[in-house]
Motif scaffolding. Structure first.
Motif, PDB file in Angstrom:
ATOM      1  N   THR A   1       0.834  -1.203   0.000  1.00 34.81           N
ATOM      2  CA  THR A   1       0.000   0.000   0.000  1.00 34.81           C
ATOM      3  C   THR A   1       0.868   1.253   0.000  1.00 34.81           C
ATOM      4  O   THR A   1       0.595   2.222  -0.720  1.00 34.81           O
ATOM      5  CB  THR A   1      -0.939  -0.005   1.218  1.00 34.81           C
ATOM      6  OG1 THR A   1      -1.745  -1.180   1.193  1.00 34.81           O
ATOM      7  CG2 THR A   1      -1.848   1.220   1.215  1.00 34.81           C
ATOM      8  N   CYS A   2       1.930   1.248   0.797  1.00 34.20           N
ATOM      9  CA  CYS A   2       2.853   2.380   0.831  1.00 34.20           C
ATOM     10  C   CYS A   2       3.590   2.525  -0.491  1.00 34.20           C
ATOM     11  O   CYS A   2       3.799   3.659  -0.977  1.00 34.20           O
ATOM     12  CB  CYS A   2       3.857   2.217   1.968  1.00 34.20           C
ATOM     13  SG  CYS A   2       3.163   2.426   3.618  1.00 34.20           S
ATOM     14  N   ARG A   3       3.982   1.429  -1.078  1.00 30.08           N
ATOM     15  CA  ARG A   3       4.684   1.485  -2.368  1.00 30.08           C
ATOM     16  C   ARG A   3       3.789   2.163  -3.410  1.00 30.08           C
ATOM     17  O   ARG A   3       4.233   3.036  -4.157  1.00 30.08           O
ATOM     18  CB  ARG A   3       5.045   0.068  -2.824  1.00 30.08           C
ATOM     19  CG  ARG A   3       6.003   0.034  -4.020  1.00 30.08           C
ATOM     20  CD  ARG A   3       6.092  -1.364  -4.644  1.00 30.08           C
ATOM     21  NE  ARG A   3       6.265  -2.413  -3.672  1.00 30.08           N
ATOM     22  CZ  ARG A   3       7.433  -2.836  -3.200  1.00 30.08           C
ATOM     23  NH1 ARG A   3       8.545  -2.260  -3.628  1.00 30.08           N
ATOM     24  NH2 ARG A   3       7.498  -3.820  -2.323  1.00 30.08           N
TER      25      ARG A   3
ATOM     26  N   VAL B   1       9.145   1.176  -8.116  1.00 24.58           N
ATOM     27  CA  VAL B   1       9.482   1.628  -6.766  1.00 24.58           C
ATOM     28  C   VAL B   1       9.966   0.461  -5.915  1.00 24.58           C
ATOM     29  O   VAL B   1       9.275  -0.557  -5.788  1.00 24.58           O
ATOM     30  CB  VAL B   1       8.265   2.284  -6.081  1.00 24.58           C
ATOM     31  CG1 VAL B   1       8.618   2.700  -4.649  1.00 24.58           C
ATOM     32  CG2 VAL B   1       7.784   3.494  -6.883  1.00 24.58           C
ATOM     33  N   ALA B   2      11.144   0.608  -5.339  1.00 27.59           N
ATOM     34  CA  ALA B   2      11.672  -0.355  -4.374  1.00 27.59           C
ATOM     35  C   ALA B   2      11.545   0.209  -2.977  1.00 27.59           C
ATOM     36  O   ALA B   2      11.693   1.413  -2.766  1.00 27.59           O
ATOM     37  CB  ALA B   2      13.139  -0.673  -4.679  1.00 27.59           C
TER      38      ALA B   2
ATOM     39  N   VAL C   1      12.469 -11.180   0.437  1.00 27.91           N
ATOM     40  CA  VAL C   1      11.393 -10.284   0.002  1.00 27.91           C
ATOM     41  C   VAL C   1      11.577  -9.838  -1.441  1.00 27.91           C
ATOM     42  O   VAL C   1      10.657  -9.283  -2.050  1.00 27.91           O
ATOM     43  CB  VAL C   1      11.288  -9.043   0.907  1.00 27.91           C
ATOM     44  CG1 VAL C   1      10.917  -9.442   2.322  1.00 27.91           C
ATOM     45  CG2 VAL C   1      12.570  -8.219   0.882  1.00 27.91           C
ATOM     46  N   ALA C   2      12.768 -10.061  -2.009  1.00 23.12           N
ATOM     47  CA  ALA C   2      13.043  -9.664  -3.383  1.00 23.12           C
ATOM     48  C   ALA C   2      12.657 -10.723  -4.397  1.00 23.12           C
ATOM     49  O   ALA C   2      12.809 -10.517  -5.599  1.00 23.12           O
ATOM     50  CB  ALA C   2      14.527  -9.326  -3.539  1.00 23.12           C
ATOM     51  N   GLY C   3      12.148 -11.852  -3.937  1.00 29.48           N
ATOM     52  CA  GLY C   3      11.731 -12.903  -4.846  1.00 29.48           C
ATOM     53  C   GLY C   3      10.388 -12.605  -5.496  1.00 29.48           C
ATOM     54  O   GLY C   3       9.548 -11.910  -4.922  1.00 29.48           O
TER      55      GLY C   3
ATOM     56  N   ALA D   1      10.689  -3.537  -9.585  1.00 32.32           N
ATOM     57  CA  ALA D   1      11.713  -2.941  -8.721  1.00 32.32           C
ATOM     58  C   ALA D   1      11.741  -3.570  -7.340  1.00 32.32           C
ATOM     59  O   ALA D   1      12.688  -3.334  -6.582  1.00 32.32           O
ATOM     60  CB  ALA D   1      11.502  -1.440  -8.611  1.00 32.32           C
ATOM     61  N   ARG D   2      10.763  -4.376  -7.007  1.00 29.42           N
ATOM     62  CA  ARG D   2      10.763  -5.048  -5.707  1.00 29.42           C
ATOM     63  C   ARG D   2      11.972  -5.956  -5.548  1.00 29.42           C
ATOM     64  O   ARG D   2      12.349  -6.317  -4.424  1.00 29.42           O
ATOM     65  CB  ARG D   2       9.465  -5.848  -5.528  1.00 29.42           C
ATOM     66  CG  ARG D   2       9.277  -6.398  -4.123  1.00 29.42           C
ATOM     67  CD  ARG D   2       7.858  -6.887  -3.878  1.00 29.42           C
ATOM     68  NE  ARG D   2       7.408  -7.825  -4.865  1.00 29.42           N
ATOM     69  CZ  ARG D   2       7.770  -9.114  -4.918  1.00 29.42           C
ATOM     70  NH1 ARG D   2       8.620  -9.593  -4.015  1.00 29.42           N
ATOM     71  NH2 ARG D   2       7.315  -9.911  -5.845  1.00 29.42           N
ATOM     72  N   ARG D   3      12.653  -6.297  -6.641  1.00 27.54           N
ATOM     73  CA  ARG D   3      13.890  -7.086  -6.538  1.00 27.54           C
ATOM     74  C   ARG D   3      14.981  -6.351  -5.767  1.00 27.54           C
ATOM     75  O   ARG D   3      15.967  -6.966  -5.344  1.00 27.54           O
ATOM     76  CB  ARG D   3      14.407  -7.469  -7.929  1.00 27.54           C
ATOM     77  CG  ARG D   3      14.805  -6.298  -8.806  1.00 27.54           C
ATOM     78  CD  ARG D   3      15.449  -6.742 -10.109  1.00 27.54           C
ATOM     79  NE  ARG D   3      14.648  -7.733 -10.808  1.00 27.54           N
ATOM     80  CZ  ARG D   3      15.120  -8.541 -11.766  1.00 27.54           C
ATOM     81  NH1 ARG D   3      16.415  -8.461 -12.111  1.00 27.54           N
ATOM     82  NH2 ARG D   3      14.352  -9.396 -12.363  1.00 27.54           N
TER      83      ARG D   3
END
Length: 365
Positions: free
Chosen positions: A72-74, A88-89, A236-238, A256-258
């Motif tokens: 939600t914040c992302r 966004v990461a 968490v980057a998977g 970008a979550r990677r």
């Protein structure tokens, strides 16, 4: 208070009274707090969310809602920054994000920076040891981009004195010479409308003008990730985080979550509420309010014979030689900062004309 908010508003708020009542419901500082450039105040709704998150941990309840807060914040920050959420990461600090960029550069690459910029924007490039870091005055940054410049790194608003970088000129100069851009929005996001889509990389912490707790930061990257390697990637980057807890991550996130770092769940619980508030108010309305108060302070300083450092259009005002007065002002219930010998006052949505006038009166004494 007469003149508490500007007479015209832009953004979601329909009336000045709505803006006024919403802010009053969320903030009740016991001081004239003029130090958001160091730490923003937490709105009441964020304090409530933090308390609820702590109770969830204390009572052994499932924490899935806390993980959902991160997404939600992302998404909320992406809207504020003008980019898709998949660019966004979610991390922990600007320094960590800068470190990723520093690691991505080849040996000998030139990084152009501004004199006396904030350390987190600069230091990772210096500690590499094999990069050419060139430093110029902020006002000469755009004209100093040259063939062979690989990256230009700068804060949108300078921490020490509130000066605004000429980002459009920098962007055009970088494009003309094939350089990439990295902009730190830590002193801008939350009061100054920003457009991260115009730059290759941007970063910001969330505990200043975004009004969040400590422990969260955001990085925006190009759609092709700009050559970054997720060397700090954990589970968490998977692409499927809960299937990436053991052994090497088999498939990194396609977004970008990677580049995410393990999430500070309490922080994102509070930050979600803070970002919701900023969206309700509208950044344009916050900007108008903060800059009006900063300009009132500048005008008052002139009547006292003090000349602040030039920073037109900024919500932060720095006055040379007055930093030594910070302790006595704090004792008087006026919170400002001493930065590089300057008295730095930074204005945000919860500040009032009374705060400005109280500081001016104290400086006159």
């Amino acid at each position: 208070m007469d003149g508490y908010f500007p007479g015209t508003q832009s953004g979601p708020m329909d009336t000045t009274e709505t803006f006024d009542s919403l802010v009053r419901a969320e903030f009740s500082p016991r001081t004239s707090y003029l130090n958001t450039a160091s730490n923003g105040l937490l709105p009441a709704r964020a304090v409530t969310a933090l308390h609820e998150a702590a109770l969830m941990r204390a009572e052994g309840r499932p924490l899935l809602p806390l993980h959902e807060n991160v997404e939600t914040c992302r998404a909320a920050y992406a809207r504020l920054a003008g980019v898709p959420a998949d660019r966004v990461a979610a991390g922990a600090s600007v320094a960590a994000h800068t470190g990723l960029l520093a690691l991505s550069l080849p040996p000998g690459a030139e990084v152009l920076t501004a004199e006396d910029d904030f350390t987190s924007v600069l230091n990772p490039f210096h500690v590499r040891g094999d990069l050419k870091v060139r430093t110029v005055p902020l006002e000469r940054l755009a004209e100093s981009v040259r063939p062979g410049t690989a990256l230009v790194a700068v804060s949108a608003v300078q921490s020490a004195d509130g000066r605004l970088a000429d980002l459009p000129a920098l962007r055009e100069a970088a494009r003309a010479h094939g350089a990439r851009t990295y902009v730190d929005f830590s002193q801008a996001a939350g009061w100054l409308p920003v457009d991260a889509a115009q730059y290759d990389f941007t970063a910001t912490v969330a505990y200043k003008f975004l009004l969040g707790p400590h422990g969260a930061a955001f990085l925006t990257v190009p759609e092709d990730f700009g050559g970054l390697t997720p060397v700090l990637a954990g589970w968490v980057a998977g692409e499927e985080p809960w299937d990436s807890c053991y052994g090497p991550v088999a498939e990194l996130a396609h977004s970008a979550r990677r580049f995410d770092l393990t999430h500070a769940l309490f922080t994102y619980a509070g930050l979600r509420s803070s970002l919701e508030l900023l969206e309700e108010l509208g950044i344009s309305a916050v900007h108008d309010h903060a800059v009006r108060l900063a300009d009132r302070f500048r005008a008052g300083l002139a009547t006292l014979g003090h000349e602040p450092l030039p920073a037109p259009g900024s919500a932060t005002v720095s006055v040379p030689g007055l930093g030594v007065r910070q302790p006595e002002l704090s004792r008087a219930g006026i919170e400002v900062a001493d930065r590089a010998g300057n008295l730095r006052a930074s204005f945000h949505l919860y500040n009032t004309e009374t705060d400005v006038d109280r500081l001016l009166t104290a400086l006159e004494a």
